[in-house]
Design a protein around this motif. Structure first.
Motif, mmCIF file in Angstrom:
data_model
loop_
_atom_site.group_PDB
_atom_site.id
_atom_site.type_symbol
_atom_site.label_atom_id
_atom_site.label_comp_id
_atom_site.label_asym_id
_atom_site.label_seq_id
_atom_site.Cartn_x
_atom_site.Cartn_y
_atom_site.Cartn_z
ATOM 1 N N UNK A 97 0.766 -1.191 -0.042
ATOM 2 C CA UNK A 97 0.164 -0.129 -0.189
ATOM 3 C C UNK A 97 0.877 1.298 -0.133
ATOM 4 N N UNK A 98 0.569 1.980 -1.035
ATOM 5 C CA UNK A 98 1.142 3.485 -1.129
ATOM 6 C C UNK A 98 2.627 3.395 -1.595
ATOM 7 N N UNK A 99 3.148 2.215 -1.925
ATOM 8 C CA UNK A 99 4.748 1.913 -1.997
ATOM 9 C C UNK A 99 5.056 2.764 -3.621
ATOM 10 N N UNK A 100 6.106 3.273 -3.519
ATOM 11 C CA UNK A 100 6.416 4.013 -4.802
ATOM 12 C C UNK A 100 6.777 3.116 -6.050
ATOM 13 N N UNK A 101 7.264 3.611 -7.056
ATOM 14 C CA UNK A 101 7.765 2.720 -8.202
ATOM 15 C C UNK A 101 8.739 1.741 -7.944
ATOM 16 N N UNK A 102 8.375 0.580 -8.561
ATOM 17 C CA UNK A 102 9.208 -0.591 -8.334
ATOM 18 C C UNK A 102 9.232 -1.259 -9.593
ATOM 19 N N UNK A 103 9.944 -2.646 -9.648
ATOM 20 C CA UNK A 103 9.940 -3.778 -10.678
ATOM 21 C C UNK A 103 8.412 -4.123 -10.834
#
Length: 326
Positions: A97-103
């Motif tokens: 939840x609400x994590x930023x950009x990633x793979x």
């Protein structure tokens, strides 16, 4: 000396309607040329029509080309969203939840842990579907009612004018809040039906004015004098020459309907979860704008670019179809 052939200064040529007209020698020579001889205008000596001139201007307009490319891309991802986005837009993980950009999630995750990129791509299908179907419904209904009122006039024209006045007095957003608040369906059809119900008066006014203008032209009077029926005059002579303003207004309105669907979904009366819509995503991300602004910016940006593309396309089509702007 052999007698020289007499070359008249003028010639008589048939008009194709049982009459004749005086022509000079140069004009008569032109008429004697075959159909493939160049005589100006379009290819094979044929004069260019309004539509051919408009298409030629549109191909040279960078605004039209740019907006058309954006719209073609939107149509492509609407038909085949899985071509550029893997996974399901309904697959969410609260641990992200609400994590930023990633793979695998270049746009990050929203408050429910859903992939913002995937939901943004799949949201284009809903917006394009609602916009296109609502525009088609509004254009067909408004053109038919407005065209009949402009051609026949009388009590039908007066009734349509008073009816459109009533619909113009209804605020669109307020009408959506009232009418759609009692609908429990999660499909796009109630939203499309509402847009058609409140959108046709504008097109009917445009179609009515265009038909009234075209009805007064000489070629319409000639068709009537030759005994053409009302249906033939409408379909073969008036409609092709009165449809250009309707196309322009409908093209611009398409972007407006996409924006209206997002607004109604944002307010909770349009599409509802589990439907995927940019308006739903914007509404869900608004409380987390400080902690996860990416969840709000990407669907908002996609909506803004889509609406802008259709408005730019409508402006380009208007400039190409309006002879006064040439």
């Amino acid at each position: 000396m052999p007698e020289q052939p007499y070359e008249p200064e003028g010639a008589i040529a048939g008009t194709g309607m049982g009459g004749a007209m005086d022509l000079g020698a140069s004009e008569a020579t032109t008429l004697e040329k075959g159909p493939g001889a160049p005589a100006g205008g379009g290819p094979a000596g044929r004069p260019r029509s309004l539509w051919s001139d408009a298409w030629r201007d549109l191909r040279r307009n960078p605004v039209f080309l740019l907006s058309a490319l954006v719209i073609l891309f939107l149509v492509f991802i609407s038909l085949w969203p899985s071509a550029i986005a893997s996974g399901s837009p309904l697959s969410c993980d609260l641990a992200k939840s609400q994590d930023g950009p990633g793979p695998g999630a270049p746009f990050g995750y929203d408050g429910q842990g859903c992939n913002v990129y995937t939901r943004t791509v799949y949201g284009a299908r809903t917006s394009v579907t609602v916009g296109v179907l609502a525009t088609l419904g509004v254009a067909v209904l408004g053109s038919v009612l407005g065209g009949l009122a402009g051609y026949f006039g009388g009590w039908w024209d007066a009734l349509l004018s008073r009816t459109t006045d009533i619909f113009f007095a209804i605020p669109v957003v307020l009408g959506g809040l009232v009418l759609l608040s009692v609908v429990t369906s999660n499909t796009v059809w109630p939203v499309i039906g509402f847009m058609v119900l409140l959108g046709w008066p504008q097109i009917s006014r445009i179609a009515r004015g265009s038909v009234i203008t075209a009805r007064q032209h000489d070629y319409v009077q000639a068709a009537r004098a030759l005994g053409a029926s009302d249906s033939r005059v409408l379909l073969r002579h008036i409609a092709p020459n009165a449809v250009a303003p309707v196309i322009v207004v409908a093209t611009i309105a398409l972007g407006t309907y996409i924006s209206l669907e997002a607004t109604l979904s944002y307010l909770g009366v349009g599409l509802k979860p589990p439907s995927v819509s940019w308006g739903i995503d914007i509404s869900a991300a608004s409380p987390y704008i400080r902690n996860a602004p990416h969840a709000l910016l990407w669907p908002s940006g996609a909506l803004a670019v889509t609406v802008l593309a259709f408005i730019m396309l409508g402006d380009a089509v208007r400039d190409a179809l309006d002879p006064k702007l040439r």
